[in-house]
Design a protein around this motif. Structure first.
Motif, PDB file in Angstrom:
ATOM      1  N   ASP A 344       0.814  -1.215   0.000  1.00 53.43           N
ATOM      2  CA  ASP A 344       0.000   0.000   0.000  1.00 53.43           C
ATOM      3  C   ASP A 344       0.844   1.261   0.000  1.00 53.43           C
ATOM      4  OD1 ASP A 344      -2.380  -1.303  -0.148  1.00 53.43           O
ATOM      5  OD2 ASP A 344      -2.793  -1.236   2.000  1.00 53.43           O
ATOM      6  N   CYS A 347       2.608   1.680  -3.455  1.00 51.61           N
ATOM      7  CA  CYS A 347       1.642   2.020  -4.514  1.00 51.61           C
ATOM      8  C   CYS A 347       1.105   3.437  -4.339  1.00 51.61           C
ATOM      9  CB  CYS A 347       0.498   1.016  -4.513  1.00 51.61           C
ATOM     10  SG  CYS A 347       0.943  -0.609  -5.172  1.00 51.61           S
ATOM     11  N   ASP A 348       0.816   3.830  -3.095  1.00 49.93           N
ATOM     12  CA  ASP A 348       0.356   5.191  -2.852  1.00 49.93           C
ATOM     13  C   ASP A 348       1.467   6.197  -3.140  1.00 49.93           C
ATOM     14  OD1 ASP A 348      -2.126   4.272  -2.132  1.00 49.93           O
ATOM     15  OD2 ASP A 348      -1.753   4.367   0.027  1.00 49.93           O
ATOM     16  N   GLY A 351       1.452   6.620  -6.960  1.00 50.84           N
ATOM     17  CA  GLY A 351       0.342   7.560  -7.016  1.00 50.84           C
ATOM     18  C   GLY A 351      -0.335   7.786  -8.348  1.00 50.84           C
ATOM     19  N   TYR A 352       0.078   7.088  -9.408  1.00 52.21           N
ATOM     20  CA  TYR A 352      -0.541   7.290 -10.706  1.00 52.21           C
ATOM     21  C   TYR A 352      -0.339   6.046 -11.573  1.00 52.21           C
ATOM     22  CZ  TYR A 352       4.257   9.108 -11.198  1.00 52.21           C
ATOM     23  OH  TYR A 352       5.612   9.289 -11.129  1.00 52.21           O
ATOM     24  N   ASP A 366      -1.833   0.360 -13.059  1.00 49.00           N
ATOM     25  CA  ASP A 366      -2.673   1.344 -12.373  1.00 49.00           C
ATOM     26  C   ASP A 366      -2.434   1.202 -10.873  1.00 49.00           C
ATOM     27  OD1 ASP A 366      -4.666   2.956 -11.311  1.00 49.00           O
ATOM     28  OD2 ASP A 366      -6.096   2.457 -12.894  1.00 49.00           O
ATOM     29  N   PHE A 367      -1.441   1.924 -10.376  1.00 52.10           N
ATOM     30  CA  PHE A 367      -1.055   1.763  -8.972  1.00 52.10           C
ATOM     31  C   PHE A 367      -2.126   2.246  -7.996  1.00 52.10           C
ATOM     32  CE2 PHE A 367       3.039   1.265 -11.061  1.00 52.10           C
ATOM     33  CZ  PHE A 367       3.533   0.164 -10.386  1.00 52.10           C
ATOM     34  N   PRO A 368      -2.839   3.358  -8.256  1.00 50.34           N
ATOM     35  CA  PRO A 368      -3.895   3.742  -7.311  1.00 50.34           C
ATOM     36  C   PRO A 368      -4.958   2.659  -7.129  1.00 50.34           C
ATOM     37  CG  PRO A 368      -3.337   5.585  -8.721  1.00 50.34           C
ATOM     38  CD  PRO A 368      -2.622   4.390  -9.279  1.00 50.34           C
ATOM     39  N   LYS A 369      -5.302   1.956  -8.230  1.00 51.36           N
ATOM     40  CA  LYS A 369      -6.337   0.923  -8.154  1.00 51.36           C
ATOM     41  C   LYS A 369      -5.761  -0.477  -7.938  1.00 51.36           C
ATOM     42  CE  LYS A 369      -9.625   3.528 -10.957  1.00 51.36           C
ATOM     43  NZ  LYS A 369     -10.439   3.567 -12.207  1.00 51.36           N
ATOM     44  N   ARG A 370      -4.425  -0.604  -7.951  1.00 49.73           N
ATOM     45  CA  ARG A 370      -3.741  -1.887  -7.703  1.00 49.73           C
ATOM     46  C   ARG A 370      -4.079  -2.927  -8.768  1.00 49.73           C
ATOM     47  NH1 ARG A 370      -2.916   1.855  -4.171  1.00 49.73           N
ATOM     48  NH2 ARG A 370      -2.729   1.377  -1.949  1.00 49.73           N
TER      49      ARG A 370
END
Length: 514
Positions: A344, A347-348, A351-352, A366-370
Motif C-alpha cells: 500500500d 503504490c500510494d 500515485g498514478y 494502475d497503482f492507485p487501483k492496484r
C-alpha cells in the motif's frame, strides 16, 4: 598485502593469512549491454578462483556473475556474507554449491581464520531498498600491517565506524563513474540531455572525492566502473568521443580530477595490475601491459574488443525469449497484481498509472487501483512510461526475475519519459517482485526515521540526515542559492519550502538563519 585488480569492482587480496576474491565479473551483464572494461578474460581465473575466501558485495550483475562463480571459483572457499535483511544473496550462493559462510554483523569488526593465520574484517551493509537489489556493502580487510577499504559502489552514510575500528586506511578502492540509465534513455531534447549528463558526470566525481576526503587513505584506486558497451546500438554510451555529457568517465578522467583538487595518491589499476603494500608504503605497482595501449586510443581498443566479443554477444542474444507470443497483459497481471496488493505505501507513493509500451502492446500499471489493465480510451499520456522491446519483457517473465532494475533498466535497452520528478517508489517496486522483498521495502518506507538533529549550511539550518537515505548533510550537503544538493545521490531540495525537487515526498526540515 598484495592487491590484484581483476576488472571493474573485482579484486584479489593476498595476505599471509589467506586470499580473498572480491566481486569477480567476466561475462556480459544486463542483456549483453555491459562488458568489463578493460578486458579481463585473459586473466588466470583458475588461479584467482582458488581462493580461501569469497566476497560478493551484492546481487547487481556486474558484481554477481553466477556463471563465472559456478565455473571458476573454489566451492570450498568461505563466503564473507553481508548482513542483509533478505537472504537472497546467500540462497543464490548455496544454489551454486557454496556451503561455508561467515555471516557478519553490519559494521562490526570480525576476526576470520585462514590457512596462514587471522585477519580482521568488517562489512558495512547498506539495507535500504535503493541499495542494490535489497542491499549493497563495503569490505574492510586488515592483516596487521595494511588496511584496505574496498568500497566498490556502495555509499555508506557514516565513515566514523571505519576509523573507530581500523584507524588509518592505507588503500581505498571505490566507484567514481555513473552506473545508471539517467539521463541517456529519457525522451528529452538532445541539448537538455547533454546538460543533465554533464551535471551527473560531475556530481558522481564530486561524491567520490567527498568519500576520499572522509576516508583519508594514503592511496586511492578508482574502480567499479565504467563498463564498456560493445553492441553497435549502445556504442554511443562509451566515453571515447569527447562528449562532456557522457555519464561514464574512465579512470584516467577521474585521476586527473584528483590531481586538479590536490590529491596525488591516485593509482591506475587495470585487470592484472598488482599493488604490493606494507602499511602506507607502496612497494610496487605492476601492470600486465602498458595502460597506454588501452587509454592511448580508447576508441580503437573498444573496436577491437567489440570484434573479439561479437560471438559472446550473439550467444547472449540467442538466450532471449522470442519477441512474439501470447499477450503480455495476463502474464503481467499475474506477476504484478499480487505485489501491488501487498504494498500500500509503495503504490500510494507512486500515485498514478504507469504505461508499458512493448512493441504493439501497451499495458497500464494502475497503482492507485492496484490493477494491471489495458489502456482506457482518451486516457492521454501517462506521467511515467517505458518503451521496452517485448523480447526483454518476455525473458524476465520466463525467468521469473525478481528485479527489473537489475535486468532491463540497467541494460539501457529501453526508453522512458516522465512528467514531474523521479519516483523512487516506482523503481523500488520494480526491484521487489517477490513477497519477501516487497514486505521488507514497504515496511522500510513505513518506519519512522529520526530527523531531530540539525546542521548549519551556508546560512541555513537543515535537518542533519538526508530525507532520502539518511546521509550526513554536514558532509554531503551543498547549498547553491536556495537549493540544497545531497551529493551522495544528487537529490535536491528547495530550502525555502523544504520541498524535494527530485522525487515525490521526502520533505526536508529547513529554515533561514538570521
Amino acid at each position: 598485502m598484495q592487491i590484484t585488480s581483476v576488472g571493474h569492482a573485482g579484486f584479489h587480496i593476498r595476505t599471509a593469512a589467506g586470499t580473498i576474491l572480491c566481486d569477480p565479473w567476466v561475462n556480459p551483464a544486463y542483456f549483453g549491454s555491459w562488458f568489463p572494461f578493460p578486458d579481463n578474460t585473459q586473466l588466470d581465473w583458475d588461479e584467482l578462483g582458488n581462493c580461501d575466501f569469497l566476497y560478493v558485495s551484492h546481487l547487481h550483475r556486474d558484481h554477481w556473475d553466477a556463471k563465472h562463480l559456478a565455473d571458476k571459483v573454489n566451492k570450498d572457499a568461505t563466503v564473507l556474507l553481508p548482513d542483509y535483511p533478505v537472504p537472497d544473496l546467500k540462497r543464490e550462493l548455496e544454489k551454486l554449491g557454496f556451503t561455508k559462510f561467515v555471516e557478519t554483523e553490519d559494521s562490526v569488526k570480525t576476526t576470520i581464520t585462514g590457512p596462514g593465520g587471522d585477519l580482521d574484517i568488517m562489512i558495512i551493509a547498506l539495507r535500504a531498498p535503493a541499495d542494490g537489489p535489497i542491499g549493497d556493502s563495503a569490505l574492510v580487510v586488515a592483516d596487521g600491517e595494511t588496511v584496505c577499504f574496498n568500497m566498490n559502489d556502495a555509499r555508506p552514510v557514516d565513515m566514523d565506524v571505519l576509523h573507530d575500528n581500523f584507524g588509518h586506511v592505507d588503500i581505498h578502492l571505490l566507484q567514481y563513474s555513473g552506473a545508471i540509465w539517467y539521463p541517456m534513455v529519457y525522451d528529452i531534447p538532445a541539448k537538455t540531455k547533454a546538460n543533465f549528463g554533464k551535471q551527473k558526470r560531475q556530481r558522481g566525481m564530486d561524491r567520490c572525492r567527498s568519500y576520499i576526503e572522509q576516508v583519508g587513505a594514503t592511496w586511492v584506486v578508482p574502480s567499479a566502473g565504467p563498463p564498456v558497451f560493445l553492441d553497435d546500438e549502445l556504442r554511443y554510451l562509451n566515453d571515447d568521443h569527447g562528449d562532456e555529457g557522457n555519464i561514464f568517465p574512465d579512470q584516467i578522467v577521474f585521476l586527473d580530477q584528483m590531481k586538479i583538487h590536490g590529491n596525488d595518491g591516485g593509482l591506475l589499476m587495470i585487470p592484472g595490475s598488482v599493488a604490493d603494500l606494507r602499511g602506507k608504503e607502496l612497494n610496487s605497482l605492476t601492470h600486465p601491459v602498458d595502460p597506454d595501449t588501452i587509454y592511448g586510443d580508447k576508441a580503437a581498443y573498444i573496436e577491437d574488443m567489440a570484434q573479439r566479443m561479437a560471438p559472446v554477444l550473439a550467444a547472449e542474444k540467442a538466450t532471449w525469449a522470442p519477441a512474439t507470443g501470447e499477450p503480455l497483459l495476463p502474464q503481467l497481471k499475474a506477476k504484478f497484481e499480487p505485489i501491488m496488493a501487498q504494498s500500500d505505501l509503495i503504490c500510494d507513493g507512486i500515485g498514478y498509472a504507469v504505461g508499458l509500451v512493448m512493441g504493439d502492446e501497451t499495458v497500464v500499471l494502475d497503482f492507485p487501483k492496484r490493477v494491471v489493465r489495458e489502456p482506457i480510451e482518451g486516457e492521454g499520456k501517462y506521467r511515467y512510461g517505458f518503451r521496452i522491446a517485448p523480447e526483454l519483457v518476455r525473458t524476465v517473465l520466463r525467468d521469473d526475475e525478481p528485479d527489473w532494475v537489475n535486468t532491463i533498466f540497467l541494460s539501457t535497452r529501453f526508453t522512458t519519459w516522465r512528467i514531474g520528478g523521479y519516483n523512487e517508489f516506482l523503481y523500488t517496486f520494480f526491484k521487489c517482485l517477490t513477497d519477501e522483498r516487497i514486505a521488507y521495502a514497504d515496511g522500510w518506507f513505513a518506519e519512522a526515521h529520526d530527523d531531530s538533529a540539525s546542521t548549519e549550511l551556508d546560512g541555513w539550518e537543515v535537518q542533519r540526515r538526508c530525507p532520502h537515505l539518511k546521509a550526513d548533510l554536514s558532509k554531503f550537503g551543498v547549498v547553491e542559492g536556495n537549493t540544497l544538493t545531497c551529493n551522495l545521490h544528487g537529490w535536491q531540495w528547495d530550502l525555502e519550502s523544504g520541498r524535494c525537487k527530485t522525487s515525490k515526498g521526502h520533505e526536508l526540515r529547513s529554515k533561514k538563519l538570521v
